[in-house]
Design a protein around this motif. Sequence first.
Motif, PDB file in Angstrom:
ATOM      1  N   LYS A  17      -4.865   3.080   7.288  1.00 17.70           N
ATOM      2  CA  LYS A  17      -4.857   4.494   7.862  1.00 17.70           C
ATOM      3  C   LYS A  17      -3.372   4.981   7.978  1.00 17.70           C
ATOM      4  O   LYS A  17      -3.100   6.261   7.699  1.00 17.70           O
ATOM      5  N   GLU A  18      -2.395   4.274   8.012  1.00 20.36           N
ATOM      6  CA  GLU A  18      -0.868   4.490   7.804  1.00 20.36           C
ATOM      7  C   GLU A  18      -0.636   5.270   6.463  1.00 20.36           C
ATOM      8  O   GLU A  18      -0.076   6.409   6.345  1.00 20.36           O
ATOM      9  N   ASN A  19      -1.195   4.533   5.344  1.00 25.50           N
ATOM     10  CA  ASN A  19      -1.208   5.003   4.325  1.00 25.50           C
ATOM     11  C   ASN A  19      -1.910   6.439   3.970  1.00 25.50           C
ATOM     12  O   ASN A  19      -1.540   7.416   3.361  1.00 25.50           O
ATOM     13  N   PHE A  20      -3.108   6.418   4.361  1.00 24.94           N
ATOM     14  CA  PHE A  20      -3.732   7.647   4.481  1.00 24.94           C
ATOM     15  C   PHE A  20      -3.202   8.665   5.068  1.00 24.94           C
ATOM     16  O   PHE A  20      -3.267   9.952   4.511  1.00 24.94           O
ATOM     17  N   MET A  25      -2.624  11.961  -1.665  1.00 25.56           N
ATOM     18  CA  MET A  25      -3.556  12.729  -2.659  1.00 25.56           C
ATOM     19  C   MET A  25      -3.276  14.189  -2.511  1.00 25.56           C
ATOM     20  O   MET A  25      -3.953  15.148  -3.181  1.00 25.56           O
ATOM     21  N   ASP A  26      -2.554  14.849  -1.529  1.00 25.46           N
ATOM     22  CA  ASP A  26      -2.436  16.049  -1.440  1.00 25.46           C
ATOM     23  C   ASP A  26      -3.649  16.690  -0.907  1.00 25.46           C
ATOM     24  O   ASP A  26      -4.096  17.498  -1.820  1.00 25.46           O
ATOM     25  N   ARG A  27      -4.295  16.348  -0.015  1.00 24.64           N
ATOM     26  CA  ARG A  27      -5.591  16.755   0.371  1.00 24.64           C
ATOM     27  C   ARG A  27      -5.730  18.342   0.376  1.00 24.64           C
ATOM     28  O   ARG A  27      -6.538  18.822  -0.388  1.00 24.64           O
ATOM     29  N   ALA A  61     -13.061  16.722  -8.753  1.00 23.09           N
ATOM     30  CA  ALA A  61     -11.859  16.605  -9.072  1.00 23.09           C
ATOM     31  C   ALA A  61     -10.941  15.494  -8.080  1.00 23.09           C
ATOM     32  O   ALA A  61     -10.485  14.759  -8.678  1.00 23.09           O
ATOM     33  N   MET A  62     -11.464  15.745  -6.905  1.00 21.76           N
ATOM     34  CA  MET A  62     -10.873  14.970  -5.982  1.00 21.76           C
ATOM     35  C   MET A  62     -11.340  13.497  -6.008  1.00 21.76           C
ATOM     36  O   MET A  62     -10.673  12.488  -6.085  1.00 21.76           O
ATOM     37  N   GLN A  63     -12.636  13.479  -6.548  1.00 20.12           N
ATOM     38  CA  GLN A  63     -13.067  11.755  -6.458  1.00 20.12           C
ATOM     39  C   GLN A  63     -12.387  11.203  -7.890  1.00 20.12           C
ATOM     40  O   GLN A  63     -12.087  10.274  -7.828  1.00 20.12           O
ATOM     41  N   ALA A  64     -12.403  12.025  -8.914  1.00 16.83           N
ATOM     42  CA  ALA A  64     -11.525  11.407 -10.070  1.00 16.83           C
ATOM     43  C   ALA A  64      -9.849  11.177  -9.757  1.00 16.83           C
ATOM     44  O   ALA A  64      -9.706   9.871 -10.225  1.00 16.83           O
ATOM     45  N   LYS A  65      -9.369  11.949  -8.997  1.00 19.62           N
ATOM     46  CA  LYS A  65      -7.937  11.587  -8.621  1.00 19.62           C
ATOM     47  C   LYS A  65      -8.015  10.544  -7.827  1.00 19.62           C
ATOM     48  O   LYS A  65      -6.894   9.719  -7.782  1.00 19.62           O
ATOM     49  N   LEU A  66      -9.055  10.339  -6.647  1.00 22.58           N
ATOM     50  CA  LEU A  66      -8.783   9.087  -6.169  1.00 22.58           C
ATOM     51  C   LEU A  66      -9.159   7.727  -6.869  1.00 22.58           C
ATOM     52  O   LEU A  66      -8.700   6.859  -6.549  1.00 22.58           O
ATOM     53  N   GLN A  67     -10.028   8.014  -7.881  1.00 20.46           N
ATOM     54  CA  GLN A  67     -10.538   6.557  -8.630  1.00 20.46           C
ATOM     55  C   GLN A  67      -9.307   6.356  -9.311  1.00 20.46           C
ATOM     56  O   GLN A  67      -8.888   5.269  -9.421  1.00 20.46           O
ATOM     57  N   GLU A  68      -8.461   7.298  -9.803  1.00 20.50           N
ATOM     58  CA  GLU A  68      -7.287   6.992 -10.547  1.00 20.50           C
ATOM     59  C   GLU A  68      -6.252   6.163  -9.975  1.00 20.50           C
ATOM     60  O   GLU A  68      -5.583   5.206 -10.141  1.00 20.50           O
ATOM     61  N   PHE A  69      -6.143   6.674  -8.455  1.00 18.77           N
ATOM     62  CA  PHE A  69      -5.270   6.234  -7.329  1.00 18.77           C
ATOM     63  C   PHE A  69      -5.741   4.765  -6.993  1.00 18.77           C
ATOM     64  O   PHE A  69      -4.682   4.059  -7.140  1.00 18.77           O
TER      65      PHE A  69
END
Length: 96
Positions: A17-20, A25-27, A61-69
């Motif tokens: 949660k601290e990391n989140f 990801m610049d939500r 696009a966000m899903q792809a960004k998260l998968q890369e992360f």
Amino acid sequence: MAVLRIYLSVSDFDSWKENFDTDPMDRKGSGVIRYWVHRPIDEPNIALVDLELGSVEQAKAMQAKLQEFWASGRAPIVGTPRTQIAETVDTVELGG
């Protein structure tokens, strides 16, 4: 509207949660309008996240960004997260 639902297994919920909260990801810049973080009461090392975005395209696009992360190894997660994109069909607030 679209919701990107994320199911994560984490080794330490508080660390995750601290990391989140640092928002790697610049939500907002990625089109997230609002989000919810849930923690099952019987599984303290599971994080359930719903990200509301303006369109299915933004959600993809966000899903792809998260998968890369997640693939980078920088995320404090265990195993492979599951994601699902859903279109919002109806929203009702009942007050209270």
